[in-house]
Design an enzyme around this catalytic site. Structure first.
Site, PDB file in Angstrom:
ATOM      1  N   ARG A 155       0.854  -1.184   0.000  1.00  0.00           N
ATOM      2  CA  ARG A 155       0.000   0.000   0.000  1.00  0.00           C
ATOM      3  C   ARG A 155       0.892   1.236   0.000  1.00  0.00           C
ATOM      4  NH1 ARG A 155      -4.196   2.338   4.593  1.00  0.00           N
ATOM      5  NH2 ARG A 155      -2.350   3.431   5.319  1.00  0.00           N
ATOM      6  N   TYR A 167      -2.577  11.510   7.465  1.00  0.00           N
ATOM      7  CA  TYR A 167      -2.834  10.217   8.088  1.00  0.00           C
ATOM      8  C   TYR A 167      -2.437   9.090   7.146  1.00  0.00           C
ATOM      9  CZ  TYR A 167      -5.029   6.393  10.517  1.00  0.00           C
ATOM     10  OH  TYR A 167      -5.234   5.212  11.176  1.00  0.00           O
ATOM     11  N   ASP A 231      -5.217   3.948  -0.170  1.00  0.00           N
ATOM     12  CA  ASP A 231      -6.374   4.210   0.687  1.00  0.00           C
ATOM     13  C   ASP A 231      -6.693   5.706   0.633  1.00  0.00           C
ATOM     14  OD1 ASP A 231      -8.265   4.333   2.687  1.00  0.00           O
ATOM     15  OD2 ASP A 231      -7.080   3.235   4.173  1.00  0.00           O
ATOM     16  N   HIS A 233      -9.202   7.011   2.312  1.00  0.00           N
ATOM     17  CA  HIS A 233      -9.753   7.361   3.630  1.00  0.00           C
ATOM     18  C   HIS A 233     -11.048   8.150   3.612  1.00  0.00           C
ATOM     19  CE1 HIS A 233      -7.535   5.787   6.927  1.00  0.00           C
ATOM     20  NE2 HIS A 233      -6.429   5.849   6.209  1.00  0.00           N
ATOM     21  N   GLU A 257      -9.022   2.173  -2.126  1.00  0.00           N
ATOM     22  CA  GLU A 257      -9.858   1.875  -0.955  1.00  0.00           C
ATOM     23  C   GLU A 257     -10.594   3.109  -0.437  1.00  0.00           C
ATOM     24  OE1 GLU A 257      -7.390   0.226   2.094  1.00  0.00           O
ATOM     25  OE2 GLU A 257      -8.753   0.826   3.696  1.00  0.00           O
ATOM     26  N   GLU A 283     -14.267  -1.249   5.867  1.00  0.00           N
ATOM     27  CA  GLU A 283     -13.652  -1.388   7.196  1.00  0.00           C
ATOM     28  C   GLU A 283     -14.517  -0.775   8.291  1.00  0.00           C
ATOM     29  OE1 GLU A 283      -9.841   0.643   6.347  1.00  0.00           O
ATOM     30  OE2 GLU A 283     -10.442   2.157   7.786  1.00  0.00           O
ATOM     31  N   ARG A 304     -13.724  -5.163   2.876  1.00  0.00           N
ATOM     32  CA  ARG A 304     -12.710  -4.781   3.859  1.00  0.00           C
ATOM     33  C   ARG A 304     -13.073  -5.147   5.306  1.00  0.00           C
ATOM     34  NH1 ARG A 304      -8.185  -3.886   4.201  1.00  0.00           N
ATOM     35  NH2 ARG A 304      -7.978  -1.772   4.982  1.00  0.00           N
ATOM     36  N   GLU A 360      -4.598  -7.368   4.838  1.00  0.00           N
ATOM     37  CA  GLU A 360      -3.736  -6.252   5.280  1.00  0.00           C
ATOM     38  C   GLU A 360      -2.906  -6.716   6.479  1.00  0.00           C
ATOM     39  OE1 GLU A 360      -6.010  -2.914   6.672  1.00  0.00           O
ATOM     40  OE2 GLU A 360      -4.287  -1.556   6.572  1.00  0.00           O
ATOM     41  N   TRP A 424     -12.948  11.951   7.259  1.00  0.00           N
ATOM     42  CA  TRP A 424     -11.648  11.451   7.654  1.00  0.00           C
ATOM     43  C   TRP A 424     -11.258  10.205   6.915  1.00  0.00           C
ATOM     44  CZ3 TRP A 424     -10.007   7.040  10.228  1.00  0.00           C
ATOM     45  CH2 TRP A 424      -8.655   7.097  10.595  1.00  0.00           C
TER      46      TRP A 424
HETATM   47  C1  GCO Z   1      -6.492   0.876   7.058  1.00  0.00           C
HETATM   48  C2  GCO Z   1      -7.214   1.841   7.879  1.00  0.00           C
HETATM   49  C3  GCO Z   1      -6.688   2.150   9.238  1.00  0.00           C
HETATM   50  C4  GCO Z   1      -7.789   2.835  10.034  1.00  0.00           C
HETATM   51  C5  GCO Z   1      -7.705   2.522  11.482  1.00  0.00           C
HETATM   52  C6  GCO Z   1      -8.808   3.173  12.269  1.00  0.00           C
HETATM   53  O1  GCO Z   1      -6.829   0.794   5.901  1.00  0.00           O
HETATM   54  O2  GCO Z   1      -5.649   0.182   7.601  1.00  0.00           O
HETATM   55  O3  GCO Z   1      -7.843   2.851   7.188  1.00  0.00           O
HETATM   56  O4  GCO Z   1      -5.515   2.855   9.256  1.00  0.00           O
HETATM   57  O5  GCO Z   1      -7.752   4.196   9.823  1.00  0.00           O
HETATM   58  O6  GCO Z   1      -7.746   1.150  11.624  1.00  0.00           O
HETATM   59  O7  GCO Z   1      -8.828   2.684  13.555  1.00  0.00           O
HETATM   60 MG    MG Z   2      -8.416   1.938   5.295  1.00  0.00          MG
END
Ligand code: GCO
Ligand code: MG
Length: 424
Positions: A155, A167, A231, A233, A257, A283, A304, A360, A424
């Site tokens: 990634r 982030y 990702d 996000h 993602e 996720e 995810r 992951e 976020w």
């Molecule tokens: C990922 C995620 C994580 C999340 C985190 C939140 O793809 O691994 O986006 O980084 O942000 O698990 O608690």
């Molecule tokens: Mg993620």
């Protein structure tokens, strides 16, 4: 159900264990009258104690005396019986109970859990690691470090010109145990523990201009073979997501993602109309219902959801079977806030299901592994569960006691332009 064929399988204790060996974890431990124990992960990053209360105040009293073998009935009892269905806290609590019961059942059978899920379909689970860098040279070093460790899929996250910390990007400023410099981690724990969340700034246009150039540079340096993931996000609007997917097509991503916020999944129709870049999401989903439209309209390529946040092994297995009808594969969430218990559960499912895609994998800290003593192994980019009976994880209470819970938050995201809160 109160009719027990064998009273030895009745649950006699249910403990909620909270520790912070590098970051916070919530773990449920169930024990049967015969002394067989099972573990489940109930960690919801940044809201941990809400699950502790849900479990301790509302769930564990119901478990005492139940037959540990009755996994499906217990799942239905907690899900239907709550009336207030779904949501991350409820589903993490149910997941922990379900996972602990599967652990117990497999230990009673004297088998690794994957044997109860249909047996082994592959040697191990192909993983992807997290490479990142504020600038390209650090990113390239991070990719090389991951390749040296055996990762076969990577990634890619980078800094964005004009923005401070982003982030998903490690920097020496927020490095935590487990690395420094290019291999530093960005977990936001414990280095960024604070009474309030850290605030980061964001500029979508700058990100959209920059991201394709990063993938072009990575392909030029590392060639066409290496599977690359990214990702977003949840930060884009549908049309921005469509544009990014389209512009990344020449770089042949394994997946893109979380392009848009997860509440409104229907917008992925727009994204899909414009790009063939494979999409992954889920996720932050909690149930199979969250996927219905995405599967039936063939809007995504990878699921995810982790065991920890989707209601456990029972529920995730059902989601994967549903996904398989549409040739959609697994891509289980596996950051370090999924505990080794949650990760082990994912691996047992991952080696068993027919539609495994990728897993992951961010390595946990040594402190974390000392508490949970995972027995899974990482070889040539494949992560595989061991043949120990059950999940193959443990909980060392004395080690855990050395790392008490500390309140911690994920960062929040504000627009650089005017300070508005942003997705976020
Ligand atoms: C990922 C995620 C994580 C999340 C985190 C939140 O793809 O691994 O986006 O980084 O942000 O698990 O608690
Ligand atoms: Mg993620």
């Amino acid at each position: 159900m109160t009719d027990f064929d064998d009273m030895g399988t009745r649950i006699v204790s249910a403990e909620v264990l909270v520790s912070s060996p590098g970051r916070n974890f919530v773990t449920l431990r169930l024990r049967t009258a015969d002394g067989v124990t099972g573990l489940g992960d109930a960690t919801v990053n940044g809201r941990e104690l809400a699950v502790v209360s849900y479990l301790q105040d509302h769930v564990t009293p119901l478990l005492i005396g139940r037959d540990a073998h009755a996994i499906e009935d217990t799942w239905q009892y907690l899900y239907r019986g709550a009336y207030w269905r779904r949501g991350p806290i409820t589903m993490a609590a149910i997941a922990a109970v379900d996972t602990a019961l599967w652990d117990i059942k497999a230990k009673m059978a004297g088998m690794p859990l994957y044997q109860l899920l249909g047996g082994r379909s592959r040697r191990g689970c192909l993983t992807y690691g997290h490479a990142s860098g504020a600038e390209l040279p650090e990113l390239f070093d991070s990719i090389r470090a991951h390749l040296d460790q055996g990762y076969r899929a990577i990634r890619i996250q980078t800094g964005v010109p004009g923005l401070g910390s982003v982030y998903g990007v490690a920097s020496s400023a927020n490095a935590v145990v487990g690395g420094s410099g290019a291999s530093a981690r960005y977990d936001h724990e414990p280095a960024r523990r604070a009474a309030v969340p850290v605030e980061e700034e964001w500029d979508t246009r700058a990100y959209l201009r920059h991201a394709p150039s990063v993938f072009e540079a990575v392909r030029n340096e590392f060639g066409p073979e290496l599977p690359l993931l990214h990702d977003a996000h949840h930060r884009l609007t549908p049309i921005q997501a469509a544009k990014l997917g389209k512009e990344l097509e020449p770089y042949d991503l394994f997946w893109l993602e979380d392009v848009t916020p997860a509440e409104n999944t229907a917008v992925l129709r727009r994204v899909r109309e414009h790009t063939t870049t494979p999409l992954a999401i889920g996720e932050v989903f909690n149930t199979i219902w969250d996927y219905r439209e995405l599967f039936e309209e063939q809007l995504i390529d990878y699921v995810r959801s982790p065991v920890t946040h989707a209601g456990g092994i029972t529920a995730l297995r059902r989601i994967f079977d549903y996904a398989a009808v549409y040739q959609i594969k697994s891509g289980v969430h596996g950051p370090t806030d999924i505990s080794p218990v949650g990760l082990a559960a994912a691996l047992h499912l991952g080696v068993a299901i027919p539609n495994f895609g990728i897993q992951e994998y961010m390595k946990h800290t040594e402190d974390t592994d000392q508490v949970f003593r995972p027995t899974y192994s990482f070889t040539d980019g494949l992560l595989a569960p061991s043949d120990e009976p059950g999940l193959g994880v443990d909980h060392d209470d004395a080690e855990a006691d050395r790392h008490p819970y500390t309140r911690a938050y994920l960062p929040v995201n504000r627009l650089k332009l005017d300070g508005s809160m942003h997705d976020w």
